[in-house]
Design a protein around this motif. Structure first.
Motif, mmCIF file in Angstrom:
data_model
loop_
_atom_site.group_PDB
_atom_site.id
_atom_site.type_symbol
_atom_site.label_atom_id
_atom_site.label_comp_id
_atom_site.label_asym_id
_atom_site.label_seq_id
_atom_site.Cartn_x
_atom_site.Cartn_y
_atom_site.Cartn_z
ATOM 1 N N LEU A 10 0.849 -1.190 0.000
ATOM 2 C CA LEU A 10 0.000 0.000 0.000
ATOM 3 C C LEU A 10 0.882 1.235 0.000
ATOM 4 O O LEU A 10 2.095 1.161 0.235
ATOM 5 C CB LEU A 10 -0.940 0.017 1.205
ATOM 6 N N GLN A 11 0.275 2.375 -0.265
ATOM 7 C CA GLN A 11 0.991 3.643 -0.301
ATOM 8 C C GLN A 11 1.067 4.234 1.100
ATOM 9 O O GLN A 11 0.102 4.209 1.850
ATOM 10 C CB GLN A 11 0.271 4.641 -1.220
ATOM 11 N N LYS A 18 0.240 1.457 10.513
ATOM 12 C CA LYS A 18 -1.055 1.202 11.146
ATOM 13 C C LYS A 18 -1.572 -0.194 10.804
ATOM 14 O O LYS A 18 -2.108 -0.904 11.658
ATOM 15 C CB LYS A 18 -2.068 2.258 10.706
ATOM 16 N N LEU A 19 -1.395 -0.582 9.541
ATOM 17 C CA LEU A 19 -1.838 -1.910 9.130
ATOM 18 C C LEU A 19 -1.027 -2.988 9.846
ATOM 19 O O LEU A 19 -1.569 -4.008 10.290
ATOM 20 C CB LEU A 19 -1.730 -2.065 7.614
ATOM 21 N N GLY A 20 0.284 -2.775 9.964
ATOM 22 C CA GLY A 20 1.121 -3.728 10.676
ATOM 23 C C GLY A 20 0.685 -3.887 12.127
ATOM 24 O O GLY A 20 0.634 -5.003 12.660
ATOM 25 N N GLU A 21 0.352 -2.762 12.766
ATOM 26 C CA GLU A 21 -0.111 -2.820 14.158
ATOM 27 C C GLU A 21 -1.444 -3.565 14.259
ATOM 28 O O GLU A 21 -1.670 -4.339 15.198
ATOM 29 C CB GLU A 21 -0.258 -1.403 14.705
ATOM 30 N N ALA A 22 -2.326 -3.335 13.269
ATOM 31 C CA ALA A 22 -3.618 -4.028 13.279
ATOM 32 C C ALA A 22 -3.439 -5.534 13.121
ATOM 33 O O ALA A 22 -4.169 -6.328 13.734
ATOM 34 C CB ALA A 22 -4.507 -3.476 12.167
ATOM 35 N N TRP A 45 4.734 0.463 0.202
ATOM 36 C CA TRP A 45 5.254 -0.216 1.384
ATOM 37 C C TRP A 45 4.679 -1.628 1.424
ATOM 38 O O TRP A 45 3.523 -1.838 1.055
ATOM 39 C CB TRP A 45 4.860 0.538 2.648
ATOM 40 N N GLU A 46 5.491 -2.571 1.842
ATOM 41 C CA GLU A 46 5.052 -3.952 1.972
ATOM 42 C C GLU A 46 4.792 -4.261 3.443
ATOM 43 O O GLU A 46 5.602 -3.926 4.312
ATOM 44 C CB GLU A 46 6.109 -4.910 1.432
ATOM 45 N N VAL A 47 3.670 -4.887 3.704
ATOM 46 C CA VAL A 47 3.320 -5.311 5.059
ATOM 47 C C VAL A 47 3.103 -6.817 5.021
ATOM 48 O O VAL A 47 2.359 -7.321 4.162
ATOM 49 C CB VAL A 47 2.053 -4.604 5.566
ATOM 50 N N GLY A 48 3.769 -7.524 5.900
ATOM 51 C CA GLY A 48 3.658 -8.975 5.885
ATOM 52 C C GLY A 48 3.614 -9.561 7.279
ATOM 53 O O GLY A 48 4.160 -8.987 8.225
ATOM 54 N N GLY A 49 2.947 -10.698 7.406
ATOM 55 C CA GLY A 49 2.877 -11.420 8.671
ATOM 56 C C GLY A 49 3.276 -12.861 8.492
ATOM 57 O O GLY A 49 3.114 -13.438 7.405
ATOM 58 N N TYR A 50 3.808 -13.437 9.555
ATOM 59 C CA TYR A 50 4.259 -14.829 9.559
ATOM 60 C C TYR A 50 3.434 -15.562 10.601
ATOM 61 O O TYR A 50 3.351 -15.128 11.762
ATOM 62 C CB TYR A 50 5.750 -14.864 9.900
ATOM 63 N N PHE A 51 2.823 -16.674 10.223
ATOM 64 C CA PHE A 51 1.861 -17.362 11.086
ATOM 65 C C PHE A 51 2.221 -18.840 11.233
ATOM 66 O O PHE A 51 2.663 -19.473 10.262
ATOM 67 C CB PHE A 51 0.449 -17.278 10.507
ATOM 68 N N LEU A 52 1.979 -19.368 12.419
ATOM 69 C CA LEU A 52 2.205 -20.795 12.662
ATOM 70 C C LEU A 52 0.985 -21.637 12.301
ATOM 71 O O LEU A 52 1.067 -22.864 12.256
ATOM 72 C CB LEU A 52 2.588 -21.027 14.125
ATOM 73 N N GLU A 53 -0.153 -20.989 12.075
ATOM 74 C CA GLU A 53 -1.338 -21.662 11.558
ATOM 75 C C GLU A 53 -2.023 -20.735 10.569
ATOM 76 O O GLU A 53 -1.751 -19.529 10.529
ATOM 77 C CB GLU A 53 -2.292 -22.056 12.680
ATOM 78 N N LEU A 63 -9.010 -6.069 6.930
ATOM 79 C CA LEU A 63 -7.900 -5.175 7.276
ATOM 80 C C LEU A 63 -7.351 -4.462 6.046
ATOM 81 O O LEU A 63 -7.067 -3.264 6.081
ATOM 82 C CB LEU A 63 -6.788 -5.973 7.960
ATOM 83 N N SER A 64 -7.179 -5.197 4.949
ATOM 84 C CA SER A 64 -6.629 -4.578 3.736
ATOM 85 C C SER A 64 -7.597 -3.547 3.166
ATOM 86 O O SER A 64 -7.178 -2.481 2.701
ATOM 87 C CB SER A 64 -6.295 -5.644 2.690
ATOM 88 N N ALA A 65 -8.891 -3.841 3.205
ATOM 89 C CA ALA A 65 -9.886 -2.894 2.690
ATOM 90 C C ALA A 65 -9.906 -1.617 3.520
ATOM 91 O O ALA A 65 -9.971 -0.504 2.979
ATOM 92 C CB ALA A 65 -11.271 -3.546 2.693
ATOM 93 N N MET A 66 -9.835 -1.756 4.849
ATOM 94 C CA MET A 66 -9.840 -0.588 5.727
ATOM 95 C C MET A 66 -8.593 0.279 5.528
ATOM 96 O O MET A 66 -8.646 1.498 5.670
ATOM 97 C CB MET A 66 -9.944 -1.041 7.184
ATOM 98 N N ALA A 67 -7.458 -0.369 5.173
ATOM 99 C CA ALA A 67 -6.200 0.372 5.001
ATOM 100 C C ALA A 67 -6.003 0.890 3.585
ATOM 101 O O ALA A 67 -5.062 1.639 3.321
ATOM 102 C CB ALA A 67 -5.030 -0.531 5.387
ATOM 103 N N GLY A 68 -6.885 0.481 2.658
ATOM 104 C CA GLY A 68 -6.696 0.860 1.263
ATOM 105 C C GLY A 68 -5.544 0.128 0.616
ATOM 106 O O GLY A 68 -4.892 0.654 -0.293
ATOM 107 N N ALA A 69 -5.285 -1.091 1.100
ATOM 108 C CA ALA A 69 -4.186 -1.893 0.575
ATOM 109 C C ALA A 69 -4.698 -2.906 -0.433
ATOM 110 O O ALA A 69 -5.903 -3.172 -0.527
ATOM 111 C CB ALA A 69 -3.493 -2.622 1.722
ATOM 112 N N LYS A 70 -3.777 -3.478 -1.186
ATOM 113 C CA LYS A 70 -4.135 -4.577 -2.072
ATOM 114 C C LYS A 70 -4.540 -5.777 -1.225
ATOM 115 O O LYS A 70 -4.131 -5.899 -0.065
ATOM 116 C CB LYS A 70 -2.950 -4.947 -2.974
#
Length: 291
Positions: A10-11, A18-22, A45-53, A63-70
């Motif tokens: 997202l830009q 904010k998206l990362g915190e969410a 900017w790239e935002v990414g998460g790592y999950f064990l499940e 979350l992406s829609a609220m942030a205006g992200a892809k």
């Protein structure tokens, strides 16, 4: 056991943070979240998460829609010993007189090469990337032309491969600094593995902001294999910490970014000596003016 990643772009830095915190408050909590600027001039900017499940893709979509992200791209990561995999895949790299190799290829080192042992680890700089390769080749050419580095620093050292290369061919102690404590630890381990203890000193620092670096400045050669943005921001400090007629080898620069970096450094008292392209990346050899 498989793990999962979820990535989007997202830009805007503030929106990305904010998206990362969410993401950290998701129902399926990520074990880590990263927010990084895409260094291609796009402003993304790239935002990414790592999950064990597996994460809740509905929650990610919200979350992406609220942030205006892809929309997030969710991927399952197979349970692979990646370090072992990388060791198998990384072939030795000749770079002028230098030979960068992993311990699994120790028997391939040519007798007349300057060896640099770098095993796969959590830090940048194995010699396979065009930026590191370009820096090693520029160093080789500079040394071939008769230059001897008596006071050398590697800023943003990663694995410290460049600092170690300088220490292999010249006397004196080379300083290697990185802003990341993991990189500094990796660098120190590499120094030990290459029997260069006492020849390469590793410190944690942002740019030149460390008492050891300040005490040894001005330098006659500085490596900075980082990224365009930090290189531009570091330019005034480069001018202040490199001796007149001293050199810098700069990389981490996309080909289309090179002219901007050259312009900034020219305005700050440097001359371009050499520009080398390797695939998508440019390495610059520049020299500070005599006065």
């Amino acid at each position: 056991m498989p793990t999962f990643t979820a990535l989007t772009t997202l830009q805007g830095k503030a929106e990305a943070n904010k998206l990362g915190e969410a993401m950290e408050n998701m129902t399926v909590e990520p074990t880590g979240v990263g927010v990084f600027e895409v260094e291609d001039g796009s402003g993304l900017w790239e935002v990414g998460g790592y999950f064990l499940e597996a994460p809740d893709e509905g929650e990610l979509a919200l979350l992406s829609a609220m942030a205006g992200a892809k929309p997030f791209v969710v991927s399952e990561v197979p349970d692979v010993d990646w370090v072992a995999h990388v060791k198998r895949e990384l072939a030795p790299v000749p770079a002028g007189r230098f030979y960068v190799y992993g311990s699994h290829d120790a028997d391939t080192v040519p007798d007349d090469a300057v060896p640099l042992l770098i095993d796969a680890a959590m830090a940048f700089g194995t010699g396979h990337h065009g930026t590191t390769l370009g820096c090693l080749q520029a160093l080789d050419r500079l040394a071939t032309e008769g230059f001897v580095g008596k006071n050398v620093a590697d800023i943003g050292c990663g694995t410290a491969v460049l600092a170690m290369a300088a220490a292999r061919i010249w006397p004196g102690v080379v300083l290697a600094s990185d802003i990341d404590e993991v990189a500094v630890e990796v660098a120190e381990n590499n120094v030990k593995a290459n029997n260069l203890e006492g020849r390469v000193e590793c410190v944690e620092a942002a740019g030149f902001e460390h008492p050891t670096l300040k005490a040894k400045a001005p330098f006659d050669l500085v490596f900075a294999n980082i990224l365009k943005g930090p290189l531009v921001g570091l330019c005034p400090d480069m001018a202040a910490n490199i001796a007149p007629e001293g050199y810098a080898i700069l990389s981490g620069i996309l080909n289309e970014q090179a002219d901007e970096v050259i312009e900034v450094y020219t305005q700050n008292g440097f001359n371009l000596i050499e520009k080398q392209r390797i695939v998508d990346w440019t390495t610059l050899l520049i020299q500070r003016k005599a006065s």
